[in-house]
Scaffold this motif. Structure first.
Motif, mmCIF file in Angstrom:
data_model
loop_
_atom_site.group_PDB
_atom_site.id
_atom_site.type_symbol
_atom_site.label_atom_id
_atom_site.label_comp_id
_atom_site.label_asym_id
_atom_site.label_seq_id
_atom_site.Cartn_x
_atom_site.Cartn_y
_atom_site.Cartn_z
ATOM 1 N N UNK A 21 -2.634 -3.118 -8.377
ATOM 2 C CA UNK A 21 -3.453 -4.248 -7.944
ATOM 3 C C UNK A 21 -2.686 -5.566 -8.035
ATOM 4 N N UNK A 22 -1.688 -5.608 -8.923
ATOM 5 C CA UNK A 22 -0.997 -6.876 -9.117
ATOM 6 C C UNK A 22 0.117 -7.074 -8.097
ATOM 7 N N UNK A 23 0.334 -6.090 -7.233
ATOM 8 C CA UNK A 23 1.472 -6.181 -6.318
ATOM 9 C C UNK A 23 1.096 -6.740 -4.947
ATOM 10 N N UNK A 24 -0.208 -6.737 -4.611
ATOM 11 C CA UNK A 24 -0.605 -7.263 -3.317
ATOM 12 C C UNK A 24 -1.980 -7.912 -3.379
ATOM 13 N N UNK A 25 -2.332 -8.564 -2.264
ATOM 14 C CA UNK A 25 -3.624 -9.245 -2.188
ATOM 15 C C UNK A 25 -4.772 -8.253 -2.307
ATOM 16 N N UNK A 26 -5.959 -8.780 -2.588
ATOM 17 C CA UNK A 26 -7.100 -7.930 -2.897
ATOM 18 C C UNK A 26 -7.481 -7.049 -1.714
ATOM 19 N N UNK A 27 -7.496 -7.659 -0.519
ATOM 20 C CA UNK A 27 -7.932 -6.909 0.663
ATOM 21 C C UNK A 27 -7.063 -5.694 0.905
ATOM 22 N N UNK A 28 -5.765 -5.929 0.912
ATOM 23 C CA UNK A 28 -4.849 -4.824 1.191
ATOM 24 C C UNK A 28 -4.866 -3.817 0.049
ATOM 25 N N UNK A 29 -5.032 -4.323 -1.167
ATOM 26 C CA UNK A 29 -5.114 -3.415 -2.310
ATOM 27 C C UNK A 29 -6.295 -2.463 -2.148
ATOM 28 N N UNK A 30 -7.427 -3.008 -1.669
ATOM 29 C CA UNK A 30 -8.611 -2.158 -1.492
ATOM 30 C C UNK A 30 -8.367 -1.067 -0.458
ATOM 31 N N UNK A 31 -7.644 -1.442 0.604
ATOM 32 C CA UNK A 31 -7.307 -0.434 1.618
ATOM 33 C C UNK A 31 -6.473 0.676 0.989
ATOM 34 N N UNK A 78 3.644 -1.387 8.346
ATOM 35 C CA UNK A 78 3.225 -2.145 7.177
ATOM 36 C C UNK A 78 2.647 -3.495 7.584
ATOM 37 N N UNK A 79 1.488 -3.817 7.033
ATOM 38 C CA UNK A 79 0.908 -5.126 7.326
ATOM 39 C C UNK A 79 1.681 -6.214 6.567
#
Ligand code: C2E
Ligand code: CA
Ligand code: CA
Length: 895
Positions: A394-404, A424-425
């Protein structure tokens, strides 16, 4: 056997255990904890026991202190009582002027208490004067000491003796004595009160002193008084205690363990107290062992609890050690897996990660943590291995992409495996454009491999642009079509619309390719492509599947007859000649149509059914269109079976030639015979050529078949010759395909030579359409054949596109007018006019005219009137086997 098995299991266990070195702390902590707890338990228990013992001791000391006080009071009281009685007796005796009788007093009921063994008065000579017992009996030497003491000491103090055995009774007594004075204070004698020692020891109480308790009265000057131990040692002469009892204080308590000090060698808690008014100690002892034994129960209980505790902790220790070992083993195995995995992946360009799932209280996965990775894997994140391990996803990317990501990873945890390729987005921390990832569940986590496929994808994208286009025509190609169609089907499915596939196959393309070369073929295909595009809307997709096969996909299909209209437009367009190389060319197109969802719901079925529909068009005359119908398939199937058996028939030579005579109208003479092929099928019997020649032509089998015909015809001519029959020419049918394949002339020469025949005995029939086209090769071939001396016949004249004027250019010998026109002769006036025109033009071109299919004399007569040269038909003879012909051949007039 058992022994070795056991040893091997044991040694395996030991070697496995040695592998767990890293986990030893977490394994051995358990036995250590257990041992520590057990030590604590036993220390506490022992402390408790010691404490209890101390308590018992201090209680015992307290008890003996208070008991010794009570005993002292008791003795004091007893002594005082006796003191008073003696005092009383002294005064009574002194005041009664020696007229005093104890006997009398006793009779009156005084001094009857049993404890008073004797109460007596002795005179100054030591003789008893009065006594509570019989005087004469009462002679006691034990009193001598006290007697002289009183005689010599003017003291009214009471003297107390040690227990002594009185002569007269033999029982132990204690003497209490007091001096008697005369009026002038001179010695008058003494009062004696003797009591049984029992009196002093009746204080003994089993309740508080036990069975081995001790009572003792000791004089302060070190003499031993009396002592008693329970019921064992009576209070009297026997001394239960030693002289050396260390009583140095007024009062005190002490545990005496010195075995010598007590007669029974029992250690005792001793309490002592000096009597208030008498020089004696009251001593009370409690047996230590007796006291302790009453506490043994408690000690036992302590020990039992401690033992239970120990067993419990031991079990706990064993179980937790086993569990820790197992856990360590599992970890070791998991580590083994990840280590080997990492080792295996370290050298590769794949990133490898082990992720541990983090779950909330409800067990839902909320995050993943990097438990391990290879160097390459960390590098993808721009980190090194040590930096990435332990990091939460979770600490490596933004919340939205993390949820995906979390959704995908959680799903992989559920299903066990996930694999995809993805672009990759921007939010992704991975420094690559395209990645292939593989997630596999491993224990409570995921093993993830990521591969950078950016370069490959880029190349692919470049290629796919090329790969989707047909380089010749610029149309979409098969590859594009196969990826397009499933999507189109899906769209139609979603929108509940229909989809049409028009399968287009050019008629006679192979001819063009074979006879005019590939360049011409390519030209043709390009022209076809642009013509197709010109009749379609830009949104309709035109695809070249390969060769001369095209597909038009119509999407969506709204009206009922839209595909039909499009197909009509296409066929119409193909009726206009195509232009290239400064010349016009006519090429037809056969179209098969299949519809989604009516004729199939997937690419393969739709394409196959459109193809079948197209095939049915080909089989039924070409140049138009057909919708797919299930029965078409059955037809095509039989056709396919026919093809198969035709191949076999050629191999097995199941063919024979029948011959039909051609006769001169005027002379009635046999001019020639047409060889017509028949297939003698082993099951179906004789099959006419119309049923198999078209198939043979399409499949190219006609070339083989054609050679067989030439061979058989020549063979037959020479056979007839052999049996002496007249040599009459035989005409053989050569199909367009054979003609276009070239080399016909050479073959004819070959077979003529093979059977040693002159060329004029063979004639060649060619349909007019086979000769059409501007190709100079055809002209050359024809003239080559003719120059051999072989006659050329135009077959089925009138049915093709050509006109007589076109025939002009070709040097042909005979014109065979199709039987359709012979048929018309007797039916309409126009038939005659048409026939007449042809005959005169042919004659003008110096050609012989043959009427085909003459069945009646009426027709024959008309033909004669029209100056037709020769006739052929059932009127003269049906085509018959060679042996049946011998009659006709020798006949002079056949009409
Ligand atoms: P074709 O060349 O026009 O042959 C004449 C056909 O007309 C023959 O049919 C013959 O039996 C039939 N016929 C003859 N006289 C009459 C008549 O008075 N009335 C009617 N109704 N029919 C008559 P067949 O033998 O069935 O042959 C059909 C076609 O098959 C031939 O038409 C020819 O195009 C082809 N064919 C036959 N044998 C060969 C061959 O060896 N090679 C090639 N390439 N084609 C062949
Ligand atoms: Ca013919
Ligand atoms: Ca014919």
């Amino acid at each position: 056997m058992k022994q070795t098995k056991f040893t091997s299991v044991w040694s395996k266990w030991v070697t496995e255990f040695l592998l767990l070195k890293k986990s030893y702390p977490s394994i051995f902590i358990w036995p250590c904890i257990s041992i520590a707890i057990i030590i604590v338990i036993w220390t506490l228990t022992n402390a408790q026991i010691v404490q209890d013992k101390k308590q018992v001791q201090s209680d015992a000391l307290k008890d003996v202190a208070s008991l010794s006080r009570s005993y002292a009071q008791y003795l004091n009281r007893s002594f005082e009582q006796i003191d008073q009685i003696s005092m009383h007796v002294k005064y009574d005796w002194e005041n009664s002027n020696k007229n005093f009788s104890l006997e009398k007093l006793k009779k009156q009921g005084l001094f009857t208490a049993s404890q008073f063994a004797v109460l007596a008065i002795l005179n100054d000579l030591g003789e008893p004067v009065t006594s509570t017992t019989l005087i004469e009996k009462w002679q006691d030497t034990t009193l001598r000491g006290q007697f002289y003491f009183h005689k010599n000491n003017i003291s009214s103090e009471m003297q107390i003796s040690l227990p002594v055995v009185v002569n007269s009774s033999g029982k132990p007594v204690i003497h209490f004595t007091r001096r008697l004075d005369n009026l002038d204070d001179s010695f008058a004698g003494m009062v004696v009160i003797s009591i049984s020692p029992d009196y002093l020891s009746s204080f003994y109480d089993f309740q508080s002193l036990g069975l081995n308790g001790l009572l003792a009265v000791l004089s302060t000057d070190g003499r031993i008084g009396a002592s008693r131990i329970g019921n064992k040692i009576p209070f009297g002469l026997t001394q239960a205690v030693s002289q050396d009892l260390p009583l140095r204080t007024f009062e005190g308590t002490k545990l005496i363990s010195n075995e010598e000090l007590f007669i029974d060698h029992e250690p005792r808690f001793l309490g002592w107290q000096k009597l208030e008014s008498y020089p004696f100690y009251a001593v009370v002892g409690l047996s230590e062992s007796e006291l302790m034994s009453s506490h043994l129960d408690l000690l036992k209980r302590h020990r039992v609890s401690a033992i239970q505790g120990t067993i419990f902790i031991l079990l706990f220790g064993i179980i937790s050690t086993t569990m820790a070992t197992r856990l360590a083993w599992r970890k070791h195995e998991a580590r083994g897996v990840s280590d080997t995995y990492r080792l295996a992946t370290e050298g590769t360009d794949e990133g490898f990660y082990i992720l541990n799932a983090t779950r909330d209280i409800k067990g839902k996965i909320v995050d993943f943590q990097f438990a391990d990775c290879n160097a390459r894997g960390a590098n993808f994140f721009g980190l090194n291995r040590e930096e990435l391990i332990g990091v939460n996803m979770s600490s490596l990317q933004g919340e939205n992409y993390f949820n995906t990501l979390l959704e995908i990873y959680s799903k992989a945890m559920e299903t066990g495996f996930y694999e995809d390729e993805y672009k990759l987005p921007d939010e992704s921390p991975l420094n690559m454009l395209w990645a292939r990832r593989r997630l596999a569940r491993s224990g409570s986590g995921l093993a993830v491999t990521i591969q950078d496929i950016s370069a490959k994808k880029e190349a692919e994208e470049q290629l796919s642009a090329l790969a989707n286009q047909d380089s010749l025509t610029g149309l979409f190609n098969r590859n594009w079509f196969l990826s397009y169609l499933p999507n189109a089907i899906q769209r139609a499915k979603n929108d509940q619309t229909r989809l049409a596939l028009l399968f287009i196959d050019l008629d006679g393309f192979k001819n063009v390719n074979d006879t005019q070369g590939h360049a011409a073929g390519d030209h043709l295909l390009k022209s076809v492509a642009s013509r197709l595009q010109s009749v379609l809307r830009p949104t309709d997709n035109v695809v070249r599947l390969g060769g001369d096969e095209f597909v038009v996909a119509l999407e969506p299909v709204v009206g009922e007859n839209k595909p039909a209209k499009v197909a009509e437009r296409i066929t119409e367009a193909f009726q206009q000649p195509l232009w290239w190389g400064g010349q016009k060319h006519l090429i037809g197109a056969s179209i098969g149509i299949s519809l989604y969802p009516d004729d199939g719901e997937d690419t393969e079925t739709l394409l196959k059914n459109a193809d079948i529909a197209m095939y049915s068009v080909k089989a039924s005359g070409k140049g138009h269109y057909n919708f797919y119908k299930p029965e078409l398939y059955a037809k095509i199937k039989t056709r396919f079976e026919m093809e198969q058996s035709l191949v076999q028939a050629i191999e097995l030579d199941q063919f024979v030639l029948h011959y039909q005579p051609r006769v001169n109208v005027i002379s009635g003479k046999l001019t020639s015979m047409e060889a017509l092929i028949r297939w003698i099928h082993p099951k179906r019997g004789m099959i006419p050529p119309v049923e198999f020649i078209p198939i043979a032509e399409e499949t190219g089998l006609i070339l083989k078949l054609g050679e067989m015909v030439m061979d058989k015809a020549c063979q037959q001519i020479s056979d007839w010759k052999l049996i002496g029959l007249p040599s009459i020419p035989v005409s053989i049918n050569v199909s367009a395909k054979q003609f276009h394949a070239g080399g016909l002339q050479k073959k004819l020469v070959y077979f003529l030579e093979k059977h040693n025949l002159p060329a004029h005995l063979i004639e060649v029939e060619i349909t007019e359409s086979a000769m059409m086209g501007e190709d100079s090769n055809i002209m050359a071939e024809l003239s080559a054949i003719r120059s051999l001396g072989i006659q050329l016949l135009v077959d089925d004249f009138g049915t093709g596109y050509s006109s007589l004027s076109q025939l002009q250019r070709l040097d042909m010998d005979v014109l065979k007018i199709d039987r359709v026109f012979t048929n018309e002769l007797t039916r309409s006036k126009e038939g005659g006019i048409f026939f007449k025109a042809i005959v005169s033009m042919a004659h003008a071109l110096n050609m012989t005219v043959v009427a085909e299919g003459v069945e009646t004399t009426e027709q024959l007569n008309l033909l004669r009137d029209l100056s037709c040269d020769e006739v052929q038909g059932y009127l003269i003879s049906r085509p018959v086997p060679a042996e049946e012909l011998s009659g006709l051949m020798t006949q002079e007039f056949l009409i």
